[in-house]
Design a protein around this motif. Structure first.
Motif, PDB file in Angstrom:
ATOM      1  N   LEU A   1      33.418  45.504  41.030  1.00 55.56           N
ATOM      2  CA  LEU A   1      34.822  45.568  41.411  1.00 55.56           C
ATOM      3  C   LEU A   1      35.648  45.052  40.238  1.00 55.56           C
ATOM      4  CD1 LEU A   1      34.651  44.242  45.057  1.00 55.56           C
ATOM      5  CD2 LEU A   1      34.992  46.577  44.291  1.00 55.56           C
ATOM      6  N   SER A   2      36.441  45.913  39.719  1.00 55.79           N
ATOM      7  CA  SER A   2      37.248  45.564  38.556  1.00 55.79           C
ATOM      8  C   SER A   2      38.473  44.783  38.995  1.00 55.79           C
ATOM      9  CB  SER A   2      37.665  46.830  37.837  1.00 55.79           C
ATOM     10  OG  SER A   2      38.517  46.507  36.775  1.00 55.79           O
ATOM     11  N   THR A   3      38.815  43.828  38.197  1.00 56.98           N
ATOM     12  CA  THR A   3      40.031  43.058  38.480  1.00 56.98           C
ATOM     13  C   THR A   3      41.220  43.600  37.696  1.00 56.98           C
ATOM     14  OG1 THR A   3      39.435  41.523  36.739  1.00 56.98           O
ATOM     15  CG2 THR A   3      38.766  40.948  38.988  1.00 56.98           C
ATOM     16  N   TYR A   4      41.007  44.744  37.045  1.00 57.24           N
ATOM     17  CA  TYR A   4      42.103  45.315  36.273  1.00 57.24           C
ATOM     18  C   TYR A   4      43.272  45.741  37.158  1.00 57.24           C
ATOM     19  CZ  TYR A   4      39.128  45.440  32.151  1.00 57.24           C
ATOM     20  OH  TYR A   4      38.328  45.092  31.098  1.00 57.24           O
ATOM     21  N   TYR A   5      43.000  46.044  38.379  1.00 53.94           N
ATOM     22  CA  TYR A   5      44.088  46.461  39.250  1.00 53.94           C
ATOM     23  C   TYR A   5      45.014  45.297  39.557  1.00 53.94           C
ATOM     24  CZ  TYR A   5      41.437  44.368  43.069  1.00 53.94           C
ATOM     25  OH  TYR A   5      40.766  43.501  43.872  1.00 53.94           O
TER      26      TYR A   5
ATOM     27  N   TYR B   1      50.860  46.543  34.167  1.00 53.17           N
ATOM     28  CA  TYR B   1      50.618  47.806  33.478  1.00 53.17           C
ATOM     29  C   TYR B   1      50.344  47.610  31.982  1.00 53.17           C
ATOM     30  CZ  TYR B   1      51.464  52.508  31.696  1.00 53.17           C
ATOM     31  OH  TYR B   1      51.348  53.696  31.058  1.00 53.17           O
ATOM     32  N   LYS B   2      51.170  46.827  31.302  1.00 55.58           N
ATOM     33  CA  LYS B   2      51.006  46.654  29.852  1.00 55.58           C
ATOM     34  C   LYS B   2      49.709  45.942  29.517  1.00 55.58           C
ATOM     35  CE  LYS B   2      55.728  46.983  28.430  1.00 55.58           C
ATOM     36  NZ  LYS B   2      56.090  47.586  27.206  1.00 55.58           N
ATOM     37  N   THR B   3      49.315  44.968  30.324  1.00 52.52           N
ATOM     38  CA  THR B   3      48.059  44.262  30.066  1.00 52.52           C
ATOM     39  C   THR B   3      46.880  45.185  30.297  1.00 52.52           C
ATOM     40  OG1 THR B   3      49.143  42.250  30.848  1.00 52.52           O
ATOM     41  CG2 THR B   3      46.762  42.166  30.585  1.00 52.52           C
ATOM     42  N   ARG B   4      46.973  46.000  31.346  1.00 57.27           N
ATOM     43  CA  ARG B   4      45.911  46.975  31.604  1.00 57.27           C
ATOM     44  C   ARG B   4      45.758  47.945  30.438  1.00 57.27           C
ATOM     45  NH1 ARG B   4      47.212  49.908  36.901  1.00 57.27           N
ATOM     46  NH2 ARG B   4      48.837  48.374  36.991  1.00 57.27           N
ATOM     47  N   GLN B   5      46.897  48.385  29.890  1.00 57.32           N
ATOM     48  CA  GLN B   5      46.833  49.293  28.744  1.00 57.32           C
ATOM     49  C   GLN B   5      46.142  48.630  27.567  1.00 57.32           C
ATOM     50  OE1 GLN B   5      50.879  50.480  27.995  1.00 57.32           O
ATOM     51  NE2 GLN B   5      50.475  52.537  28.770  1.00 57.32           N
ATOM     52  N   ALA B   6      46.471  47.376  27.329  1.00 58.70           N
ATOM     53  CA  ALA B   6      45.861  46.669  26.203  1.00 58.70           C
ATOM     54  C   ALA B   6      44.377  46.426  26.445  1.00 58.70           C
ATOM     55  CB  ALA B   6      46.593  45.358  25.968  1.00 58.70           C
ATOM     56  N   GLU B   7      43.999  46.060  27.659  1.00 63.38           N
ATOM     57  CA  GLU B   7      42.604  45.753  27.971  1.00 63.38           C
ATOM     58  C   GLU B   7      41.725  46.996  27.942  1.00 63.38           C
ATOM     59  OE1 GLU B   7      40.913  42.893  28.606  1.00 63.38           O
ATOM     60  OE2 GLU B   7      42.695  41.763  28.041  1.00 63.38           O
ATOM     61  N   LEU B   8      42.255  48.099  28.409  1.00 56.84           N
ATOM     62  CA  LEU B   8      41.460  49.322  28.488  1.00 56.84           C
ATOM     63  C   LEU B   8      41.567  50.168  27.213  1.00 56.84           C
ATOM     64  CD1 LEU B   8      42.203  50.316  32.181  1.00 56.84           C
ATOM     65  CD2 LEU B   8      40.141  49.253  31.277  1.00 56.84           C
ATOM     66  N   GLY B   9      42.310  49.709  26.259  1.00 57.42           N
ATOM     67  CA  GLY B   9      42.394  50.439  24.996  1.00 57.42           C
ATOM     68  C   GLY B   9      43.337  51.612  25.031  1.00 57.42           C
ATOM     69  N   MET B  10      44.274  51.576  25.931  1.00 58.53           N
ATOM     70  CA  MET B  10      45.230  52.680  26.014  1.00 58.53           C
ATOM     71  C   MET B  10      46.545  52.329  25.342  1.00 58.53           C
ATOM     72  SD  MET B  10      44.616  54.180  29.834  1.00 58.53           S
ATOM     73  CE  MET B  10      44.994  52.676  30.665  1.00 58.53           C
ATOM     74  N   ASP B  11      46.608  51.206  24.669  1.00 58.30           N
ATOM     75  CA  ASP B  11      47.827  50.812  23.980  1.00 58.30           C
ATOM     76  C   ASP B  11      47.762  51.361  22.555  1.00 58.30           C
ATOM     77  OD1 ASP B  11      50.219  49.666  23.362  1.00 58.30           O
ATOM     78  OD2 ASP B  11      49.372  47.688  22.972  1.00 58.30           O
ATOM     79  N   TYR B  12      48.480  52.434  22.318  1.00 55.10           N
ATOM     80  CA  TYR B  12      48.437  53.093  21.020  1.00 55.10           C
ATOM     81  C   TYR B  12      49.415  52.477  20.030  1.00 55.10           C
ATOM     82  CZ  TYR B  12      45.891  56.553  23.673  1.00 55.10           C
ATOM     83  OH  TYR B  12      44.986  57.170  24.471  1.00 55.10           O
TER      84      TYR B  12
END
Length: 125
Positions: free
Chosen positions: A17-21, A25-36
């Protein structure tokens, strides 16, 4: 033989169970590598980054670079004006010397409309 043989249940697969939810939003982008990051480009050894609705040079702003180039061009322009003034002064001096030498040698060679005094008039005088 026993009448009742309970079967062992199949093992459940563990789900992570991921705690990313729980993250914003911005932290999730940074953690998952979606922050370009902001868009950037490189033009002729100068890197530009799009921030705040405008393209900005990396290291120094484009305005500073333009002001620096403008200052260099103004200095060059002043130098060329000084050279032009010096050359015009030299030309004026040379022309004045030429006029004085021609005036000493022969006044009429410079002005063709002036007639040379005739020999007859010179003899009478």
């Amino acid at each position: 033989m026993p009448l009742f043989l309970p079967r062992r249940p199949t093992l459940r697969q563990t789900t992570s169970l991921s705690t990313y939810y729980l993250l914003d939003y911005k932290t999730r982008q940074a953690e998952l590598g979606m922050d370009y990051g902001p868009p950037s480009t490189q033009l002729n050894k100068a890197k530009f980054v799009f921030q705040g609705g405008a393209w900005q040079g990396d290291g120094e702003s484009p305005n500073k670079a333009l002001k620096k180039a403008n200052k260099a061009l103004l200095e060059e322009n002043n130098y060329l004006k000084l050279q032009l003034e010096l050359l015009m002064d030299m030309l004026t001096e040379t022309t004045a010397r030429l006029h004085s030498v021609e005036k000493k040698l022969d006044m009429t060679s410079w002005h063709p409309k002036i007639k040379k005094p005739s020999k007859v008039l010179m003899l009478r005088s």
